[in-house]
Design a protein around this motif. Sequence first.
Motif, PDB file in Angstrom:
ATOM      1  N   ARG A  91       0.861  -1.194   0.000  1.00  9.49           N
ATOM      2  CA  ARG A  91       0.000   0.000   0.000  1.00  9.49           C
ATOM      3  C   ARG A  91       0.890   1.234   0.000  1.00  9.49           C
ATOM      4  NH1 ARG A  91      -0.983  -1.615   5.627  1.00  9.49           N
ATOM      5  NH2 ARG A  91      -3.235  -1.628   5.564  1.00  9.49           N
ATOM      6  N   VAL A  92       0.302   2.388  -0.288  1.00 10.72           N
ATOM      7  CA  VAL A  92       1.062   3.637  -0.160  1.00 10.72           C
ATOM      8  C   VAL A  92       0.643   4.326   1.140  1.00 10.72           C
ATOM      9  CG1 VAL A  92       1.292   3.905  -2.648  1.00 10.72           C
ATOM     10  CG2 VAL A  92      -0.534   5.128  -1.450  1.00 10.72           C
ATOM     11  N   HIS A  93       1.557   5.155   1.652  1.00 14.09           N
ATOM     12  CA  HIS A  93       1.337   5.826   2.933  1.00 14.09           C
ATOM     13  C   HIS A  93       1.398   7.337   2.748  1.00 14.09           C
ATOM     14  CE1 HIS A  93       3.187   1.902   3.702  1.00 14.09           C
ATOM     15  NE2 HIS A  93       2.495   1.874   4.820  1.00 14.09           N
ATOM     16  N   ALA A  94       0.717   8.052   3.634  1.00 13.54           N
ATOM     17  CA  ALA A  94       0.733   9.517   3.569  1.00 13.54           C
ATOM     18  C   ALA A  94       2.147  10.057   3.787  1.00 13.54           C
ATOM     19  CB  ALA A  94      -0.232  10.089   4.612  1.00 13.54           C
ATOM     20  N   TYR A  95       2.949   9.356   4.614  1.00 11.12           N
ATOM     21  CA  TYR A  95       4.300   9.881   4.885  1.00 11.12           C
ATOM     22  C   TYR A  95       5.210   9.843   3.658  1.00 11.12           C
ATOM     23  CZ  TYR A  95       5.704   4.966   5.485  1.00 11.12           C
ATOM     24  OH  TYR A  95       5.927   3.630   5.288  1.00 11.12           O
ATOM     25  N   GLU A  96       4.818   9.087   2.616  1.00 12.35           N
ATOM     26  CA  GLU A  96       5.605   9.077   1.375  1.00 12.35           C
ATOM     27  C   GLU A  96       5.348  10.344   0.562  1.00 12.35           C
ATOM     28  OE1 GLU A  96       5.648   5.105  -0.767  1.00 12.35           O
ATOM     29  OE2 GLU A  96       4.118   4.717   0.741  1.00 12.35           O
ATOM     30  N   GLY A  97       4.365  11.109   0.990  1.00 13.98           N
ATOM     31  CA  GLY A  97       4.044  12.344   0.282  1.00 13.98           C
ATOM     32  C   GLY A  97       2.736  12.245  -0.489  1.00 13.98           C
ATOM     33  N   TYR A  98       2.024  11.147  -0.334  1.00  9.01           N
ATOM     34  CA  TYR A  98       0.750  10.990  -1.039  1.00  9.01           C
ATOM     35  C   TYR A  98      -0.370  11.719  -0.314  1.00  9.01           C
ATOM     36  CZ  TYR A  98       3.023   7.522  -3.902  1.00  9.01           C
ATOM     37  OH  TYR A  98       3.874   6.898  -4.776  1.00  9.01           O
ATOM     38  N   SER A  99      -1.300  12.221  -1.080  1.00  9.91           N
ATOM     39  CA  SER A  99      -2.467  12.897  -0.504  1.00  9.91           C
ATOM     40  C   SER A  99      -3.417  11.840   0.060  1.00  9.91           C
ATOM     41  CB  SER A  99      -3.183  13.698  -1.597  1.00  9.91           C
ATOM     42  OG  SER A  99      -3.743  12.788  -2.533  1.00  9.91           O
ATOM     43  N   MET A 100      -4.367  12.315   0.858  1.00 10.74           N
ATOM     44  CA  MET A 100      -5.367  11.391   1.405  1.00 10.74           C
ATOM     45  C   MET A 100      -6.130  10.670   0.290  1.00 10.74           C
ATOM     46  SD  MET A 100      -5.684  11.089   4.703  1.00 10.74           S
ATOM     47  CE  MET A 100      -3.966  10.779   4.594  1.00 10.74           C
ATOM     48  N   ASP A 141     -10.757  -1.100  17.594  1.00  5.35           N
ATOM     49  CA  ASP A 141     -11.145   0.293  17.361  1.00  5.35           C
ATOM     50  C   ASP A 141      -9.865   1.064  17.024  1.00  5.35           C
ATOM     51  OD1 ASP A 141     -12.664   2.594  17.230  1.00  5.35           O
ATOM     52  OD2 ASP A 141     -13.477   2.422  19.255  1.00  5.35           O
ATOM     53  N   HIS A 142     -10.019   2.297  16.559  1.00  6.81           N
ATOM     54  CA  HIS A 142      -8.801   3.058  16.292  1.00  6.81           C
ATOM     55  C   HIS A 142      -8.883   4.481  16.836  1.00  6.81           C
ATOM     56  CE1 HIS A 142     -10.240   4.530  12.021  1.00  6.81           C
ATOM     57  NE2 HIS A 142     -10.332   5.536  12.858  1.00  6.81           N
ATOM     58  N   ILE A 143      -7.709   5.077  16.985  1.00  7.81           N
ATOM     59  CA  ILE A 143      -7.599   6.508  17.271  1.00  7.81           C
ATOM     60  C   ILE A 143      -6.812   7.096  16.102  1.00  7.81           C
ATOM     61  CG2 ILE A 143      -6.660   8.266  18.836  1.00  7.81           C
ATOM     62  CD1 ILE A 143      -6.779   6.111  21.094  1.00  7.81           C
ATOM     63  N   ASN A 144      -7.458   7.985  15.367  1.00  6.30           N
ATOM     64  CA  ASN A 144      -6.785   8.604  14.223  1.00  6.30           C
ATOM     65  C   ASN A 144      -6.011   9.818  14.735  1.00  6.30           C
ATOM     66  OD1 ASN A 144      -5.975   9.836  11.880  1.00  6.30           O
ATOM     67  ND2 ASN A 144      -8.037  10.131  11.035  1.00  6.30           N
ATOM     68  N   PHE A 145      -4.700   9.635  14.926  1.00  6.87           N
ATOM     69  CA  PHE A 145      -3.846  10.696  15.476  1.00  6.87           C
ATOM     70  C   PHE A 145      -2.978  11.302  14.367  1.00  6.87           C
ATOM     71  CE2 PHE A 145      -0.723  12.385  18.603  1.00  6.87           C
ATOM     72  CZ  PHE A 145      -1.599  12.838  19.577  1.00  6.87           C
ATOM     73  N   THR A 146      -3.385  11.113  13.115  1.00  4.46           N
ATOM     74  CA  THR A 146      -2.551  11.578  11.996  1.00  4.46           C
ATOM     75  C   THR A 146      -2.797  13.040  11.662  1.00  4.46           C
ATOM     76  OG1 THR A 146      -4.174  11.006  10.284  1.00  4.46           O
ATOM     77  CG2 THR A 146      -2.626   9.267  10.934  1.00  4.46           C
ATOM     78  N   GLY A 199       3.924   9.421  10.921  1.00 10.08           N
ATOM     79  CA  GLY A 199       5.216   8.851  10.560  1.00 10.08           C
ATOM     80  C   GLY A 199       6.007   9.800   9.671  1.00 10.08           C
ATOM     81  N   PRO A 200       7.113   9.354   9.053  1.00 12.60           N
ATOM     82  CA  PRO A 200       7.672   8.000   9.110  1.00 12.60           C
ATOM     83  C   PRO A 200       8.646   7.771  10.278  1.00 12.60           C
ATOM     84  CG  PRO A 200       8.920   9.280   7.531  1.00 12.60           C
ATOM     85  CD  PRO A 200       7.853  10.190   8.094  1.00 12.60           C
ATOM     86  N   SER A 201       8.958   8.798  11.074  1.00 12.05           N
ATOM     87  CA  SER A 201       9.826   8.494  12.223  1.00 12.05           C
ATOM     88  C   SER A 201       9.028   7.615  13.176  1.00 12.05           C
ATOM     89  CB  SER A 201      10.276   9.783  12.923  1.00 12.05           C
ATOM     90  OG  SER A 201       9.149  10.503  13.382  1.00 12.05           O
ATOM     91  N   TYR A 202       9.696   6.692  13.835  1.00 11.85           N
ATOM     92  CA  TYR A 202       9.031   5.963  14.905  1.00 11.85           C
ATOM     93  C   TYR A 202       8.816   6.949  16.051  1.00 11.85           C
ATOM     94  CZ  TYR A 202      10.027   1.697  12.287  1.00 11.85           C
ATOM     95  OH  TYR A 202      10.081   0.737  11.311  1.00 11.85           O
ATOM     96  N   GLU A 203       8.066   6.519  17.049  1.00 10.06           N
ATOM     97  CA  GLU A 203       7.660   7.432  18.114  1.00 10.06           C
ATOM     98  C   GLU A 203       8.773   7.568  19.153  1.00 10.06           C
ATOM     99  OE1 GLU A 203       5.993   4.558  17.200  1.00 10.06           O
ATOM    100  OE2 GLU A 203       5.066   5.801  15.655  1.00 10.06           O
ATOM    101  N   THR A 204       8.628   8.592  19.981  1.00 11.69           N
ATOM    102  CA  THR A 204       9.513   8.704  21.143  1.00 11.69           C
ATOM    103  C   THR A 204       8.863   7.930  22.292  1.00 11.69           C
ATOM    104  OG1 THR A 204       8.396  10.655  21.982  1.00 11.69           O
ATOM    105  CG2 THR A 204      10.229  11.031  20.442  1.00 11.69           C
TER     106      THR A 204
END
Length: 289
Positions: A91-100, A141-146, A199-204
């Motif tokens: 799949r593609v990810h938003a952190y690659e620079g793709y739009s929603m 369930d999810h939490i959308n924190f993006t 992303g793409p950095s992992y979390e602290t």
Amino acid sequence: MTQTNNQSVTDDLHARALAAAAYIRSVAQHQPRLGLVLGSGLGDFADHVQKAVAIPYSEIPNFPVSTVPGHSGRLVVGEIEGVPVVVMQGRVHAYEGYSMSEVTFPTRVLGLLGVKQLIVTNAAGGINPDYGQGAIVAISDHINFTGRNSVAGPNEPRFGPRFFDMTHAYSPDLRRLARKEAATQGWKLEEGVYIAVFGPSYETPAEIRAFRTLGADLVGMSTVHEVIVARHMGIDVLGLSVVTNMAAGVLDQPINHEEVMETGRRIAGQFTSLLTALIPQLANNTSAC
Ligand code: HPA
């Protein structure tokens, strides 16, 4: 944006998704009702598709192509245990620079192909200390924190309504079948809340402590935008995370992408057995449709 502009934006998205679906139909004659998205390190499941027609994303009109190692970028249409399926190998990810709308374009296309049930899989960091590395967890369930929402902007009513419910974003019915099948196979399918970060950095470690306080059990960089779009289209969702690593600070060791890929490969057998047995049961579960 004016009303006319809104209309042309949504007309355009709908037309581009229709063109992609028409191309896929012209190449593969199956009529899949079930879709599967394979996340990081989990792509090998696509090799189990029978009567397979594999289409590189680059050949499908308007389809986004991933830049991330471990995301093959092929659509595989065929059968699992006689059930017609369409599998996204990568799949593609938003952190690659793709739009929603690019990130969720394939989900739109699957919906137009007739998919009514979607299994979304991903690699995730384990926040819940009860999970071990390599655990498979059903997302409850999810939490959308993006900071983004994949259906923001002009709404296209041919896809779904402007406002829609997310109470059972991850079908309790499909989850129950998955838990039951795992138990039959002799292991416990955990359940947990997935928090999505950009992303793409992992979390602290401090972020992970905060996410635990918020009620998250797993953290990852994908899935939620696809699930929002799937629910917009009325598609039932089963979400499966593989805990490829413990999240930052849970263990006193750094996280790296190779470890994520390696864990995915290590549990491939268990993951394959679960999906292979589960797919016919989901397809026969009319109450979930
Ligand atoms: N954080 C975010 N995304 C991930 C992780 C993680 O620890 N592991 C795999 N995907």
